[in-house]
Design a protein around this motif. Structure first.
Motif, PDB file in Angstrom:
ATOM      1  N   VAL A 135      15.537  -2.253  -2.953  1.00  0.00           N
ATOM      2  CA  VAL A 135      13.995  -2.163  -2.902  1.00  0.00           C
ATOM      3  C   VAL A 135      13.229  -3.522  -3.296  1.00  0.00           C
ATOM      4  CG1 VAL A 135      11.945  -1.497  -4.232  1.00  0.00           C
ATOM      5  CG2 VAL A 135      13.994   0.267  -3.800  1.00  0.00           C
ATOM      6  N   ARG A 136      13.992  -4.695  -3.905  1.00  0.00           N
ATOM      7  CA  ARG A 136      13.550  -5.891  -3.946  1.00  0.00           C
ATOM      8  C   ARG A 136      14.537  -7.066  -3.678  1.00  0.00           C
ATOM      9  NH1 ARG A 136      13.185  -9.917  -7.894  1.00  0.00           N
ATOM     10  NH2 ARG A 136      10.883 -10.941  -7.995  1.00  0.00           N
ATOM     11  N   LYS A 184      10.786  -3.938  -0.130  1.00  0.00           N
ATOM     12  CA  LYS A 184      11.209  -2.866   0.951  1.00  0.00           C
ATOM     13  C   LYS A 184       9.822  -2.487   1.728  1.00  0.00           C
ATOM     14  CE  LYS A 184      13.778   1.600   1.762  1.00  0.00           C
ATOM     15  NZ  LYS A 184      14.647   1.033   2.570  1.00  0.00           N
ATOM     16  N   HIS A 185       8.935  -1.782   1.178  1.00  0.00           N
ATOM     17  CA  HIS A 185       7.793  -1.575   1.771  1.00  0.00           C
ATOM     18  C   HIS A 185       7.293  -2.437   2.625  1.00  0.00           C
ATOM     19  CE1 HIS A 185       4.117  -2.935  -0.319  1.00  0.00           C
ATOM     20  NE2 HIS A 185       4.975  -2.894  -1.325  1.00  0.00           N
ATOM     21  N   GLU A 186       6.948  -3.747   2.065  1.00  0.00           N
ATOM     22  CA  GLU A 186       6.339  -4.979   2.860  1.00  0.00           C
ATOM     23  C   GLU A 186       7.384  -5.127   4.058  1.00  0.00           C
ATOM     24  OE1 GLU A 186       4.862  -7.288  -0.977  1.00  0.00           O
ATOM     25  OE2 GLU A 186       6.886  -8.077  -0.093  1.00  0.00           O
ATOM     26  N   TRP A 187       8.608  -5.158   4.053  1.00  0.00           N
ATOM     27  CA  TRP A 187       9.497  -5.239   5.040  1.00  0.00           C
ATOM     28  C   TRP A 187       9.404  -4.215   6.154  1.00  0.00           C
ATOM     29  CZ3 TRP A 187      12.428  -8.983   7.218  1.00  0.00           C
ATOM     30  CH2 TRP A 187      13.511  -8.557   8.073  1.00  0.00           C
ATOM     31  N   GLU A 188       9.122  -2.942   5.717  1.00  0.00           N
ATOM     32  CA  GLU A 188       9.387  -1.836   6.708  1.00  0.00           C
ATOM     33  C   GLU A 188       7.865  -1.774   7.245  1.00  0.00           C
ATOM     34  OE1 GLU A 188      12.310   1.171   4.797  1.00  0.00           O
ATOM     35  OE2 GLU A 188      10.381   1.372   4.184  1.00  0.00           O
ATOM     36  N   GLU A 189       6.880  -1.953   6.724  1.00  0.00           N
ATOM     37  CA  GLU A 189       5.275  -1.965   7.094  1.00  0.00           C
ATOM     38  C   GLU A 189       4.971  -3.088   7.986  1.00  0.00           C
ATOM     39  OE1 GLU A 189       2.866  -1.139   3.524  1.00  0.00           O
ATOM     40  OE2 GLU A 189       4.019   0.653   3.090  1.00  0.00           O
TER      41      GLU A 189
END
Length: 202
Positions: A135-136, A184-189
């Motif tokens: 996640v990080r 993780k959300h920054e990577w995916e988005e």
């Protein structure tokens, strides 16, 4: 958290430009040229690999870290130039807390500024987030190392702050360590797409 990651398994990451494979003791011969001829590579590093003895210790420590399931070191092969380029690794791997660091990254002068680093980081980040369940991802550097800090910012890292006089460097001064990260959300988005676009334009 993913349970698919196995420290004993040989992991190969590659695209058209670069191949990352597990570092091995026999890679001493593939890295010796850098160790003997480009000692300045490790100016800002905690663990130096300049000189034969230092390189042997560097590889031994990296492999011990894998045995202890705290690190996973890779050797970097430039598929365009058909040459070994340097090393990188996952370290401070904490699967229970879904976090790890990417670091101990270095390349020979011939491979710096060629886009190789962006390709390596793309492969490492994608594997960490998509396969390991991370996640990080954290990055650290000597705050004096402007080149390294700029490279991390270019792949999309967010600066979290500076730990003042955080540790003692091999040369004897107390190092200020800059902390950066990608979630993780920054990577995916967003960041995965942006870094992929940068790679494709190189």
């Amino acid at each position: 958290m993913s349970d698919a990651f196995d420290f004993k398994k040989d992991i190969i990451l590659e695209n058209e430009m670069v191949l990352l494979r597990p570092l091995k003791t026999s890679d001493f011969k593939n890295l010796l040229e850098f160790s003997l001829n480009e000692p300045e590579i490790w100016t800002y590093s905690f663990v130096h690999a300049a000189g034969e003895d230092s390189l042997k210790r560097y590889i031994e420590m990296a492999l011990d870290g894998r045995k202890d399931e705290k690190q996973y070191p890779f050797i970097v092969y430039d598929k365009v130039k058909k040459k070994y380029a340097g090393c990188t690794r996952f370290h401070q791997i904490d699967l229970a807390n879904e976090s790890l660091h990417i670091g101990y990254t270095w390349y020979g002068k011939e491979f710096q500024g060629t886009g190789l680093n962006k390709n390596c980081k793309f492969l490492l980040l994608d594997f960490a987030f998509q396969k390991m369940g991370i996640v990080r991802v954290e990055f650290r550097a000597d705050n004096k190392n402007e080149k390294s800090v700029a490279a991390m910012k270019r792949i999309g890292c967010t600066v979290e702050g500076v730990l003042r006089q955080e540790s003692l460097s091999p040369s004897g001064y107390r190092r200020d360590s800059i902390i950066l990260s990608i979630l993780k959300h920054e990577w995916e988005e967003r960041l995965r797409r942006e870094l992929e676009n940068k790679i494709s334009k190189k």
